[in-house]
Write an enzyme that holds these catalytic residues in place. Structure first.
Site, PDB file in Angstrom:
ATOM      1  CE1 TYR A  99       1.215  -0.294   4.346  1.00  0.00           C
ATOM      2  CE2 TYR A  99       0.231   1.875   4.338  1.00  0.00           C
ATOM      3  CZ  TYR A  99       1.042   0.931   4.936  1.00  0.00           C
ATOM      4  OH  TYR A  99       1.675   1.238   6.112  1.00  0.00           O
ATOM      5  CE  LYS A 135       3.385   3.312   3.266  1.00  0.00           C
ATOM      6  NZ  LYS A 135       3.529   3.293   4.704  1.00  0.00           N
ATOM      7  CD  GLU A 139      10.619   1.961   9.763  1.00  0.00           C
ATOM      8  OE1 GLU A 139      10.401   2.925   9.013  1.00  0.00           O
ATOM      9  OE2 GLU A 139      10.541   0.778   9.389  1.00  0.00           O
ATOM     10  CG  LEU A 169       8.649   2.600   4.216  1.00  0.00           C
ATOM     11  CD1 LEU A 169       8.276   1.360   3.395  1.00  0.00           C
ATOM     12  CD2 LEU A 169       7.390   3.358   4.593  1.00  0.00           C
TER      13      LEU A 169
HETATM   14  N1  PDD Z   1       3.275   5.055   7.085  1.00  0.00           N
HETATM   15  N2  PDD Z   1       8.002   3.936   8.548  1.00  0.00           N
HETATM   16  C1  PDD Z   1       6.887   3.182   8.527  1.00  0.00           C
HETATM   17  C2  PDD Z   1       6.917   1.824   9.121  1.00  0.00           C
HETATM   18  C3  PDD Z   1       5.711   3.693   7.937  1.00  0.00           C
HETATM   19  O1  PDD Z   1       4.600   2.937   7.895  1.00  0.00           O
HETATM   20  C4  PDD Z   1       5.710   5.005   7.390  1.00  0.00           C
HETATM   21  C5  PDD Z   1       4.503   5.614   6.746  1.00  0.00           C
HETATM   22  C6  PDD Z   1       6.905   5.750   7.458  1.00  0.00           C
HETATM   23  C7  PDD Z   1       6.999   7.136   6.885  1.00  0.00           C
HETATM   24  O2  PDD Z   1       7.021   7.074   5.493  1.00  0.00           O
HETATM   25  P1  PDD Z   1       6.527   8.303   4.587  1.00  0.00           P
HETATM   26  O3  PDD Z   1       7.311   9.474   4.993  1.00  0.00           O
HETATM   27  O4  PDD Z   1       6.819   7.858   3.204  1.00  0.00           O
HETATM   28  O5  PDD Z   1       5.047   8.478   4.864  1.00  0.00           O
HETATM   29  C8  PDD Z   1       8.028   5.174   8.027  1.00  0.00           C
HETATM   30  C9  PDD Z   1       2.038   5.493   6.486  1.00  0.00           C
HETATM   31  C10 PDD Z   1       1.800   6.950   6.545  1.00  0.00           C
HETATM   32  C11 PDD Z   1       0.898   4.673   7.070  1.00  0.00           C
HETATM   33  O6  PDD Z   1       1.127   3.499   7.314  1.00  0.00           O
HETATM   34  O7  PDD Z   1      -0.209   5.179   7.251  1.00  0.00           O
END
Ligand code: PDD
Length: 288
Positions: free
Chosen positions: A33, A147, A179, A203
């Protein structure tokens, strides 16, 4: 609100979508996703998100779809839902498709299931005033660069955070701080912002990269090197980054104040620069 969604080639009302109980996303969490945010009706770093979706699909060996082909669908969803110049979150999910339950991949003619919807942008005031977080052992698999919709360890960790009155759980693996359950993590040591290097254990956050690009451009010191849990007590500031949270200061970690317990000057400046960058990029005639 945002009633029109995209499902397998068709725009329809969300209430009219029916997903097979044989869908491998449902049975195995077998899918990937993305979450993209639009500011004033224009997506920010959409291409980077779609490229990361391609990375996830390749990692899962889900073929038959180029995520870049979903680009116009995200724009159509805004039009069909009359987003106008509002802020909105787009959610895209692709699974390996629907087939009789069997662990190995289904026959090649099974097409991926593709779903996309818009959701409101929810900005908790604490994303500005400072959030509290806990650290938790990282119980995830070793392909966190994908993801995947298989988010059980993230959900369990985030629930622990909520129960502790916090908004995020930060994963620690073998003493290394990696993270959050849905955000990237930064700590500031001696005026240098440090974040875990890209690897299969994190990620590759789109916001993380946007922040590093801003640091590079503005001459703000940063490094992509491991952060050890034992070092955190020496950090002057900490923050999380993410599409839905932007740049949010951490003011408490595991019940202890970070610095003086208020957002520090480093993170406040970065948060402002990030917001300005997102607004400037999305003010262009073309969507980013
Ligand atoms: N999540 N690390 C993890 C495990 C994440 O699920 C996310 C983002 C990030 C930040 O990534 P980005 O800057 O590309 O949004 C880091 C999304 C927002 C979610 O699961 O809703």
């Amino acid at each position: 609100m945002f009633d029109t969604v995209y499902f397998d080639g068709i725009y329809k009302r969300k209430a009219d979508v029916s997903i097979s109980p044989d869908d491998r996303g449902f049975l195995f969490g077998d899918g990937a996703y993305e979450v993209v945010v639009a500011y004033r009706g224009r997506y920010f770093r959409k291409r980077e998100h779609l490229e990361r979706l391609n990375h996830s699909l390749r990692g899962l060996r889900i073929g038959g779809l180029d995520a870049l082909s979903l680009d116009p669908i995200l724009d159509d969803l805004m039009r069909k839902n009359d987003v106008g110049s509002g802020d909105v979150t787009a959610y895209i999910q692709v699974t390996r498709g629907s087939a009789v339950r069997k662990h190995a991949f289904p026959p090649a003619d099974v097409r991926p299931t593709v779903f996309a919807q818009l959701m409101p942008v929810v900005r908790d005031p604490s994303f500005k005033t400072g959030v509290s977080v806990i650290t938790v052992p990282d119980t995830r698999w070793s392909r966190c660069d994908i993801k995947s919709v298989n988010l059980l360890p993230n959900c369990l960790a985030n629930q622990l955070a909520q129960e502790a009155g916090c908004i995020e759980a930060i994963f620690v693996r073998d003493g290394v701080v990696l993270e959050g359950s849905l955000s990237s993590f930064f700590a500031v040591f001696d005026g240098v912002a440090r974040t875990a290097p890209k690897s299969n254990y994190i990620l590759a956050g789109v916001t993380r990269q946007a922040v590093l690009d801003i640091c590079e451009r503005e001459g703000i010191s940063f490094s992509e090197e491991p952060i050890y849990l034992t070092e955190l007590q020496d950090a002057e500031e900490m923050f999380i980054t993410g599409t839905t949270r932007e740049v949010a200061p951490i003011i408490r970690l595991d019940g202890q104040p970070v610095g003086n317990g208020q957002p520090g000057p480093f993170v406040r400046r970065l948060a402002e620069l990030y917001r300005a960058e997102a607004e400037a990029a999305t003010a262009d005639a073309k969507t980013a």
